[in-house]
Motif scaffolding. Structure first.
Motif, short mmCIF file in Angstrom:
data_model
loop_
_atom_site.label_atom_id
_atom_site.label_comp_id
_atom_site.label_asym_id
_atom_site.label_seq_id
_atom_site.Cartn_x
_atom_site.Cartn_y
_atom_site.Cartn_z
N ALA A 153 -8.95 -2.63 -9.59
CA ALA A 153 -7.66 -2.52 -8.92
C ALA A 153 -6.66 -1.75 -9.76
O ALA A 153 -5.93 -0.87 -9.26
N ASP A 189 1.24 6.34 -0.30
CA ASP A 189 0.76 5.51 -1.40
C ASP A 189 1.70 4.36 -1.68
O ASP A 189 1.28 3.23 -1.92
N LYS A 217 -6.61 -3.95 0.04
CA LYS A 217 -5.99 -2.66 0.37
C LYS A 217 -6.58 -1.51 -0.44
O LYS A 217 -6.72 -0.38 0.05
N LEU A 218 -6.92 -1.79 -1.71
CA LEU A 218 -7.47 -0.75 -2.57
C LEU A 218 -8.99 -0.65 -2.46
O LEU A 218 -9.60 0.23 -3.07
N GLU A 262 -7.66 2.02 -9.78
CA GLU A 262 -7.32 2.71 -8.54
C GLU A 262 -5.80 2.86 -8.40
O GLU A 262 -5.31 3.92 -7.96
N ALA A 263 -5.05 1.83 -8.76
CA ALA A 263 -3.59 1.90 -8.65
C ALA A 263 -3.03 2.95 -9.59
O ALA A 263 -2.07 3.65 -9.25
N SER A 295 -4.10 -6.95 -2.72
CA SER A 295 -4.25 -5.68 -3.42
C SER A 295 -5.70 -5.23 -3.43
O SER A 295 -6.00 -4.06 -3.18
N TYR A 296 -6.60 -6.18 -3.72
CA TYR A 296 -8.02 -5.84 -3.73
C TYR A 296 -8.46 -5.30 -2.37
O TYR A 296 -9.18 -4.30 -2.29
N ARG A 311 2.51 -4.52 -6.29
CA ARG A 311 2.59 -3.52 -7.37
C ARG A 311 3.07 -4.17 -8.67
O ARG A 311 2.57 -3.85 -9.75
#
Length: 215
Positions: A203, A149, A194-195, A206-207, A191-192, A158
């Motif tokens: 986002a 993760d 990858k998630l 999910e994070a 990020s979008y 992040r």
């Protein structure tokens, strides 16, 4: 056996009548009084020391939480059961912190109310299932991110999501990180992807689930 004395504070006439009828029909209970608002409830509790207080939270002249506090401070022998439409965390936690030991939503089975009162007086804490689940989720430990993760998002990605979760917009984040808005948007788009989401809200959600972002 001495009958359980019950006081009901409820502003809705239909609910007040229904609750009163249930208590009055129970062979082991005695309806000690009813009130329709906060001042009436306080006045009633100053003259009656019931075994059980049934109280709504949304009273027209104040919050039922004041009655819960009064009972907790002045009537230690009284058990308090909230019966309300409010199932959100702030109302639940404020009621429990004030001294309530039971919390039922008004969509609970009405015919079960008498049994719930008995359970409360016997030392239990009757709580509607949806409220119990909410409390359990609140007390559950936060998921710890695994190495996989952690590697999913870069430290910069992040950081941007963490700041977004705190309410900062992209312009503000760019200034805080001393980078251009274009750079921030690059982190966001990565990020979008990858998630596998399509919005900031998704986002962040999910994070959080993966333990990558904490408020």
């Amino acid at each position: 056996m001495t009958a359980l004395t019950v006081v009901i504070v409820e502003d809705d006439e239909r609910f007040r009548a229904a609750f009163s009828a249930m208590v009055a029909q129970a062979p082991d209970m005695l309806l000690a009084g009813t009130a329709a608002d906060l001042p009436q409830g306080l006045q009633l509790l100053q003259g009656v020391r019931p075994d059980v207080l049934l109280v709504d939270l949304g009273l027209p002249s104040g919050s039922g939480i004041e009655l819960i506090r009064f009972a907790h401070d002045h009537l230690p022998q009284t058990d308090v059961m909230v019966v309300t439409v409010f199932g959100d965390e702030p109302h639940v936690m404020a009621s429990l912190e004030a001294g309530a030991t039971g919390y039922l939503l008004k969509d609970s089975r009405a015919e079960d109310l008498v049994e719930q009162i008995r359970a409360l007086r016997a030392g239990g804490s009757p709580i509607s299932p949806v409220i119990a689940r909410q409390l359990l989720l609140r007390l559950a430990p936060e998921p710890q991110p695994t190495a996989a993760d952690d590697a999913l998002l870069s430290p910069q990605e992040r950081q941007v999501l963490t700041l977004s979760a705190k309410g900062f917009n992209f312009e503000e984040i760019a200034r805080m990180l001393n980078v251009s808005r274009h750079t921030v948007m690059t982190y966001v788009k990565r990020s979008y992807r990858k998630l596998q989401v399509h919005s900031k809200t998704e986002a962040i959600y999910e994070a959080r689930k993966l333990g990558l972002v904490r408020d």
